[in-house]
Design a protein around this motif. Sequence first.
Motif, PDB file in Angstrom:
ATOM      1  N   VAL A 567       0.869  -1.178   0.000  1.00  0.00           N
ATOM      2  CA  VAL A 567       0.000   0.000   0.000  1.00  0.00           C
ATOM      3  C   VAL A 567       0.909   1.231   0.000  1.00  0.00           C
ATOM      4  O   VAL A 567       1.606   1.503   0.978  1.00  0.00           O
ATOM      5  N   TYR A 568       0.903   1.959  -1.119  1.00  0.00           N
ATOM      6  CA  TYR A 568       1.779   3.117  -1.247  1.00  0.00           C
ATOM      7  C   TYR A 568       1.108   4.170  -2.099  1.00  0.00           C
ATOM      8  O   TYR A 568       0.778   3.882  -3.252  1.00  0.00           O
ATOM      9  N   PRO A 569       0.872   5.362  -1.559  1.00  0.00           N
ATOM     10  CA  PRO A 569       1.213   5.777  -0.200  1.00  0.00           C
ATOM     11  C   PRO A 569       0.497   4.928   0.855  1.00  0.00           C
ATOM     12  O   PRO A 569      -0.633   4.480   0.643  1.00  0.00           O
ATOM     13  N   GLY A 570       1.159   4.759   1.992  1.00  0.00           N
ATOM     14  CA  GLY A 570       0.606   3.939   3.054  1.00  0.00           C
ATOM     15  C   GLY A 570      -0.455   4.680   3.844  1.00  0.00           C
ATOM     16  O   GLY A 570      -0.665   5.884   3.691  1.00  0.00           O
ATOM     17  N   ASN A 571      -1.148   3.935   4.738  1.00  0.00           N
ATOM     18  CA  ASN A 571      -2.245   4.565   5.461  1.00  0.00           C
ATOM     19  C   ASN A 571      -1.770   5.529   6.546  1.00  0.00           C
ATOM     20  O   ASN A 571      -2.576   6.189   7.191  1.00  0.00           O
ATOM     21  N   PHE A 572      -0.456   5.635   6.757  1.00  0.00           N
ATOM     22  CA  PHE A 572       0.097   6.725   7.565  1.00  0.00           C
ATOM     23  C   PHE A 572      -0.220   8.060   6.908  1.00  0.00           C
ATOM     24  O   PHE A 572      -0.428   9.064   7.577  1.00  0.00           O
ATOM     25  N   GLY A 573      -0.275   8.034   5.572  1.00  0.00           N
ATOM     26  CA  GLY A 573      -0.727   9.194   4.826  1.00  0.00           C
ATOM     27  C   GLY A 573       0.376  10.105   4.356  1.00  0.00           C
ATOM     28  O   GLY A 573       1.346  10.368   5.062  1.00  0.00           O
ATOM     29  N   VAL A 574       0.246  10.581   3.102  1.00  0.00           N
ATOM     30  CA  VAL A 574       1.090  11.681   2.644  1.00  0.00           C
ATOM     31  C   VAL A 574       0.788  12.915   3.495  1.00  0.00           C
ATOM     32  O   VAL A 574       1.676  13.650   3.913  1.00  0.00           O
TER      33      VAL A 574
END
Length: 770
Positions: A567-574
């Motif tokens: 998953v990229y961008p990941g769910n940490f978020g841009v």
Amino acid sequence: MAVTITSLVLFLIGLILGGGGIWLAVLGGSWYYLIAGLVFLITAWLLFRRRSTSLWLYALFVLATLCWAVWEIGFDWWQLGPRGGVIVLVALWLLTPWARRGLRGPDGRAPLILAVLASLAVAGYSMTADPHDIGGTLGTEKVAAAANLGGDMPAGEWHFYGRTPFGQRYSPLDQITPDNVAKLQPAWTYRTGDVKGPDDIGETTYQVTPLKVGDALFICTPHNFAIAIDAASGKEKWRYDPKIKLDNNRQHQTCRGVSYYADAKIATGQPCAQRVYLPTSDARLIALDATNGHVCPSFAEGGTLNLMANMPYPKSGYYYSTSAPLIVAGKIIVGGAVNDNYSTEEPSGVIRAFDVDTGALLWNWDSGNPDVTTPLPAGQTYTHNSPNMWSTASADEKLGLLYVPLGNQTPDQLGMGRSANVEKFSSSITALDLNTGQLRWVRQTVHHDLWDMDVPAQPSLVDITTANGVVPALVGPTKQGDLYVLDRRTGEPIIPVKEVPAPGGAIEGDQASATQPASDLSFNPKPLTGADMWGITMFDQLACRIELKRLRYEGRYTPPSLQGSLVYPGNFGVFNWGGVAVDPVRQVMFGMPTYLAFTSKLVPRADVPPPGDTKGSEQGLNRNEGAPYAVVMGPFLSPLGIPCQAPPWGYVAGVDLKTGNIAYKHRNGTVYDMTPLPLPLKVGVPGIGGPMITAGGVAFLGAAVDDYLRAYDLTTGRQLWQARLPAGGQATPMTYTVADGRQFVVIVAGGHGSVGTKPGDYVMAYTLPK
């Protein structure tokens, strides 16, 4: 003996690289590592036979690796280092007398020396270059001399989470400028006494942005103490303890802000004429007298509003407010966080408007029943497990509109059985009528979200000058990196948004949207390739390349899978809850795009271990009780626990909102607090938190995982000043003035539990010398 040991070491390196190289080649990856393994094996054999041709062969290998590395990734030091570090170190050892003792044949030192010098020359040059940097400037013209700031308050105050209901995170103060910001010095430090304890959940974080009204700052703490501090001296004026109990069911233990309200109907100086509203992690909203911290008994029931009223599945720890409610037009707008991926039996994501004086429910907007907004009677419940607003709303009182950033229905990675309303409102920016709660428009940023791409941040409202005149706009940052610049009257794009093809192939019983929206203003990164894999050495870099090939990955929006998906961008978020800051005068934006890949792997229910102590989290096993699959998720890390993707992982960036052009993008932050040795290497690190802009042309930002508060030239994005913080600065700074005219900048330093920054209980203030 030295030659024999060297041969053995090279032989082991060859076996590791050769074995891994075969695996990578079979998976369809680069053949370089297989070839490198063979070269090491042959060199080891030649060295063992005392043949000087071993040095000639190795010299050719060093040069070939150098050419391959530059061809693959260019002159990027942080990428060249892992590719060539071990190889050059081996070359230097082969040049020592001990390694060459007894070698027969033509002397191979000269070619090997030339190969090493060529490598060092390229390394030296690459240290002066940054292929990821975008250099440019934002315009300094005051496009809107009388800009709409969204609220009427003294310039030296900060009354809302984003300063005004517009959520701009912009201050009209201009005492601090690019010319003098380097003179900032500590003014005072206050400690709350609220620190993470041994029984706290992992994500105990301190993320509050203080409010400043009159001579006081108002803050909350992770365990929901409300505190008033003298703005000039940092001395405590009062504190209130809501006596919340610890609850391991909670996913987050934090507080991002309190809300302030002055009641014009009560004479100044009378009890509760000014109030502070405290949201708590046990789902209460408490009204306090801003002058002394006493509870205001006329609000709700004895001063406390029960936010679990009418909630389905009212389980302890499953619903709470982490963000400041928005007070506007006599209403206090409340959303709430629900635990991601614990269970399908979750409370509702309903948005409610209460009378700010009495606590009476005025309207409720339930995305599961969006057309009926009249207050729900006692005994009835809202739609369970509906998209929620865990961030803060923004509002335009003149337009009579409320702007709500909505999340996804949990489980995030499973879309089977979602209702038509969930499919419509999930991961969207939704505009509601401020007075009735009725829907006015919705702009979805992800269709059929399977990746936890909530709209994470308060939308920022700013009037933008276009070819068609001044347009009241909204800037909505998203986790996937798109920035939606919309006409806030209608939700129609000012900067174009188009539908683009997206990967298909969801698991059986689910689906993936054939297209996804994409804004022309985007910080969405390029898709990852094997060349983007990183490591401290070529060995963990090889491991990351193998893992990339083993995962399912077809670019942004690759569906979750049983084999594991990237998953990229990941769910940490841009962009995450800190959002962006906008300057309404210059009509520019400053933000902190962050890039971390995540992985997700679906686990059939039959294979999920018994609960034990694991209920769910945003990393590791997310149980999704009641759903057919759990999910294992987390950052895409190497065997050494560092990101598999190459840095930079974090930037600061500036955008011209009139044109939608990205003016600059620079690495932000160092690995000072990420490595055993405190190395101030400006790699560009992740961060979570938000920026703040001043009219003096300076942007302030903490957030990065090294413990600093930094100041930047808004025009160029170049760092101008930094101050070492005693703990992680994962909060958004703010600014104000005191009675003697001095401008202060304040940030909370308390760390972030799941990011791993140092915990603390500090409120730090800085000002220019008198």
